[in-house]
Every structure is written in C-alpha cells, then in structure tokens.
Design a protein around this motif. Structure first.
Motif, PDB file in Angstrom:
ATOM      1  N   SER A 173       0.831  -1.209   0.000  1.00  0.00           N
ATOM      2  CA  SER A 173       0.000   0.000   0.000  1.00  0.00           C
ATOM      3  C   SER A 173       0.861   1.253   0.000  1.00  0.00           C
ATOM      4  CB  SER A 173      -0.938  -0.007   1.201  1.00  0.00           C
ATOM      5  OG  SER A 173      -0.214   0.038   2.414  1.00  0.00           O
ATOM      6  N   LEU A 174       1.933   1.258   0.791  1.00  0.00           N
ATOM      7  CA  LEU A 174       2.826   2.410   0.817  1.00  0.00           C
ATOM      8  C   LEU A 174       3.538   2.574  -0.526  1.00  0.00           C
ATOM      9  CD1 LEU A 174       4.427   2.058   4.373  1.00  0.00           C
ATOM     10  CD2 LEU A 174       2.752   3.761   3.612  1.00  0.00           C
ATOM     11  N   PHE A 175       3.955   1.480  -1.122  1.00  0.00           N
ATOM     12  CA  PHE A 175       4.633   1.542  -2.416  1.00  0.00           C
ATOM     13  C   PHE A 175       3.694   2.066  -3.494  1.00  0.00           C
ATOM     14  CE2 PHE A 175       5.659  -0.439  -6.507  1.00  0.00           C
ATOM     15  CZ  PHE A 175       6.949   0.029  -6.696  1.00  0.00           C
ATOM     16  N   THR A 176       2.445   1.580  -3.476  1.00  0.00           N
ATOM     17  CA  THR A 176       1.464   2.018  -4.480  1.00  0.00           C
ATOM     18  C   THR A 176       1.145   3.500  -4.329  1.00  0.00           C
ATOM     19  OG1 THR A 176       0.474  -0.193  -4.505  1.00  0.00           O
ATOM     20  CG2 THR A 176      -0.838   1.616  -5.405  1.00  0.00           C
ATOM     21  N   THR A 177       0.954   3.934  -3.072  1.00  0.00           N
ATOM     22  CA  THR A 177       0.674   5.345  -2.826  1.00  0.00           C
ATOM     23  C   THR A 177       1.830   6.224  -3.278  1.00  0.00           C
ATOM     24  OG1 THR A 177      -0.701   4.781  -0.922  1.00  0.00           O
ATOM     25  CG2 THR A 177       0.096   7.045  -1.060  1.00  0.00           C
ATOM     26  N   SER A 178       3.046   5.807  -2.979  1.00  0.00           N
ATOM     27  CA  SER A 178       4.234   6.572  -3.392  1.00  0.00           C
ATOM     28  C   SER A 178       4.340   6.629  -4.904  1.00  0.00           C
ATOM     29  CB  SER A 178       5.499   5.951  -2.798  1.00  0.00           C
ATOM     30  OG  SER A 178       5.438   5.932  -1.396  1.00  0.00           O
ATOM     31  N   LEU A 179       4.063   5.508  -5.567  1.00  0.00           N
ATOM     32  CA  LEU A 179       4.154   5.465  -7.026  1.00  0.00           C
ATOM     33  C   LEU A 179       3.122   6.381  -7.672  1.00  0.00           C
ATOM     34  CD1 LEU A 179       5.556   4.107  -9.443  1.00  0.00           C
ATOM     35  CD2 LEU A 179       3.780   2.333  -9.355  1.00  0.00           C
ATOM     36  N   ILE A 180       1.882   6.365  -7.145  1.00  0.00           N
ATOM     37  CA  ILE A 180       0.833   7.218  -7.696  1.00  0.00           C
ATOM     38  C   ILE A 180       1.177   8.689  -7.486  1.00  0.00           C
ATOM     39  CG2 ILE A 180      -1.573   7.929  -7.421  1.00  0.00           C
ATOM     40  CD1 ILE A 180      -2.229   5.008  -6.748  1.00  0.00           C
ATOM     41  N   THR A 181       1.626   9.021  -6.269  1.00  0.00           N
ATOM     42  CA  THR A 181       1.985  10.408  -5.971  1.00  0.00           C
ATOM     43  C   THR A 181       3.130  10.875  -6.850  1.00  0.00           C
ATOM     44  OG1 THR A 181       1.301  10.090  -3.670  1.00  0.00           O
ATOM     45  CG2 THR A 181       2.686  12.007  -4.148  1.00  0.00           C
ATOM     46  N   PHE A 182       4.152  10.031  -7.038  1.00  0.00           N
ATOM     47  CA  PHE A 182       5.281  10.394  -7.893  1.00  0.00           C
ATOM     48  C   PHE A 182       4.829  10.629  -9.327  1.00  0.00           C
ATOM     49  CE2 PHE A 182       8.591   9.071 -10.895  1.00  0.00           C
ATOM     50  CZ  PHE A 182       9.585   9.986 -10.580  1.00  0.00           C
ATOM     51  N   SER A 183       3.957   9.748  -9.840  1.00  0.00           N
ATOM     52  CA  SER A 183       3.499   9.907 -11.224  1.00  0.00           C
ATOM     53  C   SER A 183       2.705  11.195 -11.397  1.00  0.00           C
ATOM     54  CB  SER A 183       2.649   8.705 -11.636  1.00  0.00           C
ATOM     55  OG  SER A 183       1.446   8.663 -10.905  1.00  0.00           O
ATOM     56  N   MET A 184       1.977  11.625 -10.338  1.00  0.00           N
ATOM     57  CA  MET A 184       1.196  12.854 -10.414  1.00  0.00           C
ATOM     58  C   MET A 184       2.060  14.096 -10.329  1.00  0.00           C
ATOM     59  SD  MET A 184      -2.202  12.057  -8.133  1.00  0.00           S
ATOM     60  CE  MET A 184      -3.522  11.022  -8.757  1.00  0.00           C
ATOM     61  N   THR A 185       3.221  13.994  -9.710  1.00  0.00           N
ATOM     62  CA  THR A 185       4.085  15.162  -9.504  1.00  0.00           C
ATOM     63  C   THR A 185       5.323  15.142 -10.379  1.00  0.00           C
ATOM     64  OG1 THR A 185       5.207  14.044  -7.678  1.00  0.00           O
ATOM     65  CG2 THR A 185       3.335  15.421  -7.121  1.00  0.00           C
ATOM     66  N   LEU A 186       5.383  14.216 -11.313  1.00  0.00           N
ATOM     67  CA  LEU A 186       6.550  14.117 -12.189  1.00  0.00           C
ATOM     68  C   LEU A 186       6.712  15.397 -12.998  1.00  0.00           C
ATOM     69  CD1 LEU A 186       8.768  12.152 -13.215  1.00  0.00           C
ATOM     70  CD2 LEU A 186       7.185  11.547 -15.065  1.00  0.00           C
ATOM     71  N   PRO A 187       7.834  16.061 -12.930  1.00  0.00           N
ATOM     72  CA  PRO A 187       8.006  17.315 -13.673  1.00  0.00           C
ATOM     73  C   PRO A 187       7.961  17.101 -15.185  1.00  0.00           C
ATOM     74  CG  PRO A 187       9.698  17.044 -11.988  1.00  0.00           C
ATOM     75  CD  PRO A 187       8.995  15.737 -12.107  1.00  0.00           C
ATOM     76  N   ILE A 188       7.561  18.154 -15.885  1.00  0.00           N
ATOM     77  CA  ILE A 188       7.638  18.141 -17.344  1.00  0.00           C
ATOM     78  C   ILE A 188       9.070  18.509 -17.723  1.00  0.00           C
ATOM     79  CG2 ILE A 188       6.746  19.174 -19.468  1.00  0.00           C
ATOM     80  CD1 ILE A 188       4.161  19.732 -18.006  1.00  0.00           C
ATOM     81  N   LEU A 189       9.819  17.559 -18.191  1.00  0.00           N
ATOM     82  CA  LEU A 189      11.242  17.780 -18.425  1.00  0.00           C
ATOM     83  C   LEU A 189      11.493  18.586 -19.692  1.00  0.00           C
ATOM     84  CD1 LEU A 189      12.539  14.231 -17.436  1.00  0.00           C
ATOM     85  CD2 LEU A 189      12.397  16.288 -16.023  1.00  0.00           C
ATOM     86  N   ARG A 190      10.616  18.451 -20.672  1.00  0.00           N
ATOM     87  CA  ARG A 190      10.793  19.195 -21.926  1.00  0.00           C
ATOM     88  C   ARG A 190       9.472  19.859 -22.296  1.00  0.00           C
ATOM     89  NH1 ARG A 190      13.706  15.586 -26.400  1.00  0.00           N
ATOM     90  NH2 ARG A 190      13.808  17.674 -27.341  1.00  0.00           N
ATOM     91  N   PRO A 191       9.099  20.930 -21.605  1.00  0.00           N
ATOM     92  CA  PRO A 191       7.811  21.591 -21.893  1.00  0.00           C
ATOM     93  C   PRO A 191       7.839  22.280 -23.251  1.00  0.00           C
ATOM     94  CG  PRO A 191       9.085  22.904 -20.363  1.00  0.00           C
ATOM     95  CD  PRO A 191       9.842  21.618 -20.539  1.00  0.00           C
ATOM     96  N   SER A 192       6.703  22.327 -23.901  1.00  0.00           N
ATOM     97  CA  SER A 192       6.568  23.040 -25.165  1.00  0.00           C
ATOM     98  C   SER A 192       5.376  23.970 -25.082  1.00  0.00           C
ATOM     99  CB  SER A 192       6.382  22.059 -26.332  1.00  0.00           C
ATOM    100  OG  SER A 192       5.241  21.241 -26.125  1.00  0.00           O
ATOM    101  N   GLU A 193       5.520  25.150 -25.656  1.00  0.00           N
ATOM    102  CA  GLU A 193       4.469  26.162 -25.589  1.00  0.00           C
ATOM    103  C   GLU A 193       3.193  25.650 -26.238  1.00  0.00           C
ATOM    104  OE1 GLU A 193       3.646  30.641 -27.403  1.00  0.00           O
ATOM    105  OE2 GLU A 193       5.693  29.875 -27.248  1.00  0.00           O
ATOM    106  N   ARG A 194       2.075  25.888 -25.574  1.00  0.00           N
ATOM    107  CA  ARG A 194       0.789  25.471 -26.124  1.00  0.00           C
ATOM    108  C   ARG A 194       0.270  26.536 -27.079  1.00  0.00           C
ATOM    109  NH1 ARG A 194       0.415  23.351 -20.723  1.00  0.00           N
ATOM    110  NH2 ARG A 194      -0.055  21.125 -20.751  1.00  0.00           N
ATOM    111  N   GLU A 195      -0.291  26.098 -28.195  1.00  0.00           N
ATOM    112  CA  GLU A 195      -0.826  27.002 -29.204  1.00  0.00           C
ATOM    113  C   GLU A 195      -2.336  27.131 -29.043  1.00  0.00           C
ATOM    114  OE1 GLU A 195       0.835  28.801 -31.299  1.00  0.00           O
ATOM    115  OE2 GLU A 195       2.816  27.969 -30.802  1.00  0.00           O
ATOM    116  N   LEU A 196      -2.838  28.362 -29.145  1.00  0.00           N
ATOM    117  CA  LEU A 196      -4.265  28.621 -29.071  1.00  0.00           C
ATOM    118  C   LEU A 196      -4.718  29.358 -30.319  1.00  0.00           C
ATOM    119  CD1 LEU A 196      -4.476  29.961 -25.376  1.00  0.00           C
ATOM    120  CD2 LEU A 196      -4.871  27.618 -26.158  1.00  0.00           C
ATOM    121  N   THR A 197      -6.014  29.460 -30.494  1.00  0.00           N
ATOM    122  CA  THR A 197      -6.593  30.320 -31.526  1.00  0.00           C
ATOM    123  C   THR A 197      -7.470  31.349 -30.834  1.00  0.00           C
ATOM    124  OG1 THR A 197      -8.485  28.831 -31.813  1.00  0.00           O
ATOM    125  CG2 THR A 197      -6.581  28.493 -33.253  1.00  0.00           C
TER     126      THR A 197
END
Length: 279
Positions: free
Chosen positions: A11-35
């Motif tokens: 349970s602790l491992f699963t909770t840690s894994l879920i939390t890590f996946s939710m907080t994983l930084p965007i390592l290569r962000p790209s600008e979003r395009e709008l209209t």
C-alpha cells in the motif's frame, strides 16, 4: 515478513508510485498554441494546499469555471466598443502575446472558509490564480510543474466570436443593472423548497448554452466528474430562466430574508454548517 507487513508495504509503495506519477516534472515543456476566440476554463480552487492540490486537481474535486475571450489583438474589440459608444473592456495580459477578457463571479460575502449564501453578480475580473495558471498552461508547464495542469481550457466553437462575446458582455451589464445584489451563491449548489443556490458553473454553462449554443461542450468542464460544485446544462438553463423572470429580484430578496430568519427545522443541515448568519 507476514501478510500484514506485505500488505502495508504494497500500500505504501502504491501510494508513493501514484503520488510520484502525479508530480513528475515536465522535463521538456513546449508552448501550447491557441486560436483567438471564446473559451471556458475550469481551475482547481485548492491549488495552494500542498498534497491536497495534487489529488484534488486530478479527481476534479473542487473546480470552478469561467468564460473568457482570448486574443492577441484586444484593440480590435476595443475599436468596436468605441464605435458603439461603449466603454472599453478590461483586458489582462497572460503571456506569449495573449490577452484575456473574463466573465466570472463577484462573490462578496466570504470569511476565508466559505461563501455559502453569498451575494454574487457577474464580474470581469479573473481570480489571480486563474491568470497565473493560464500563464503556466501557455508555457507548457502546469501548477507545481506537474504532468497535468490544474487548469483546463476548452474553446467554444462559434462562427463570429467577437460579436458573440460583445453580446455576452451586454448581457452581463444588463443583468448587473437589473439585479445589483445578484443571485445567492453556494460552492455546493441546490434548489431547495425555500432557496435556490447557483454557482460559477451554473453561470458558465447557462451563458454558453444561450449565446453560443455550446451548452453541451461547456458542460464537459462545468460538470466535471466528482466535482462537488458541478452544474449541467439543465442547471444553467434554470439560472437563465430565473434571470428572465419578472419576479426574480423580489424572490431573491425573500430568499435572503428566509436565510436570516429560518429555524433549524426549515433548512438543510448544510446551511447550518456553512452559512454565516447573524446569530
């Protein structure tokens, strides 16, 4: 290890894994395009509560919504307003050349914990964290640099967004003049026997449905799953009917009087928990 220890570890491992996946930084962000056009946005209101903000924004627990016009050339709309003899609109810059003109709610009565039962009218001032989150969104980042943005943004299709937005602004000004104290607000809306409560999601889906014929599209953000304040097209249409009613102002005044004088037997328990009444 016995089975209890194994289950605790898993349970602790699963909770840690879920939390890590939710907080994983965007390592290569790209600008979003709008209209350029009219958008509905939904943002998480617990953005500044560590840990809770991570999970709340994922399960859409506490989201509010608003309508906005996004453009890189606000002078175009200002020129049309000037030709009509009307005052200019307030645009705010959000980055990457984009400007926003907002439609949200002015919730007046709040104690930092709740605004249940507040007076509220239509407003053009976006909340500061909405502007901040939209800036992150355009950057390609998200709040706390999480993998998914807390704010969601969706364009509402219309063939002439400028004229439609000006119609919406005219409606806003007319409603504010007719009902200076606005409707009765609750983050958790309901229409009970004595009082009808609406919120920002009621407003956004109702106006999108009436003026843009995009109620179904707006509902995707005004009625997010698991949100305690979600409102559907049906709820938005109910608010629009109230706005059109000749006795809406008188009924609102009577409902406010009832909230001040009601006994514990006349209102739902939610009212007694959340409303700041005069004791």
């Amino acid at each position: 290890m016995d089975w209890g220890e194994i289950c605790l570890f898993l349970s602790l491992f699963t909770t840690s894994l879920i939390t890590f996946s939710m907080t994983l930084p965007i390592l290569r962000p790209s600008e979003r395009e709008l209209t350029e056009g009219i958008y509905i946005y939904a943002n998480d209101v617990v953005y500044n509560y560590p840990v809770l903000n991570i999970f709340s924004s994922r399960i859409t627990l506490a989201t509010h919504s608003g309508l906005c016009y996004l453009t890189k050339n606000p002078a175009k709309i200002q020129h049309l307003r000037e030709k009509q003899g009307l005052s200019p609109l307030r645009f705010r810059k959000i980055g990457h050349g984009w400007w926003i003109q907002d439609l949200n709610l002015d919730v007046r009565d709040t104690d930092g914990f709740t605004n249940y039962g507040s007076r509220t009218s239509l407003d053009d001032r976006p909340f500061p964290f909405d502007l901040e989150h939209l800036g992150f969104y355009l950057d390609g980042h998200s709040v706390n640099d999480r993998l998914q943005p807390a704010i969601r943004l969706q364009e509402l299709p219309t063939s002439d967004p400028v004229s439609k937005w000006l119609e919406i602004v005219t409606f806003r000004d007319k409603i504010n003049a007719r009902y200076p104290d606005g409707f009765i607000y609750s983050p958790i809306p309901f229409r009970g026997k004595h009082v009808r409560f609406y919120n920002c999601n009621s407003m956004t889906v109702g106006i999108a449905d009436r003026f843009l014929n995009c109620g179904t599209e707006a509902e995707r953000l005004s009625a997010l799953p698991f949100s305690v304040g979600k409102q559907s097209v049906i709820d938005g249409r109910a608010l629009m009917r109230d706005y059109d009613s000749e006795d809406f102002g008188a009924r609102i005044a009577e409902e406010r009087r009832f909230l001040r004088t009601a006994t514990v037997w006349e209102v739902p328990i939610l009212h007694w928990v959340l409303n700041r009444r005069e004791w």
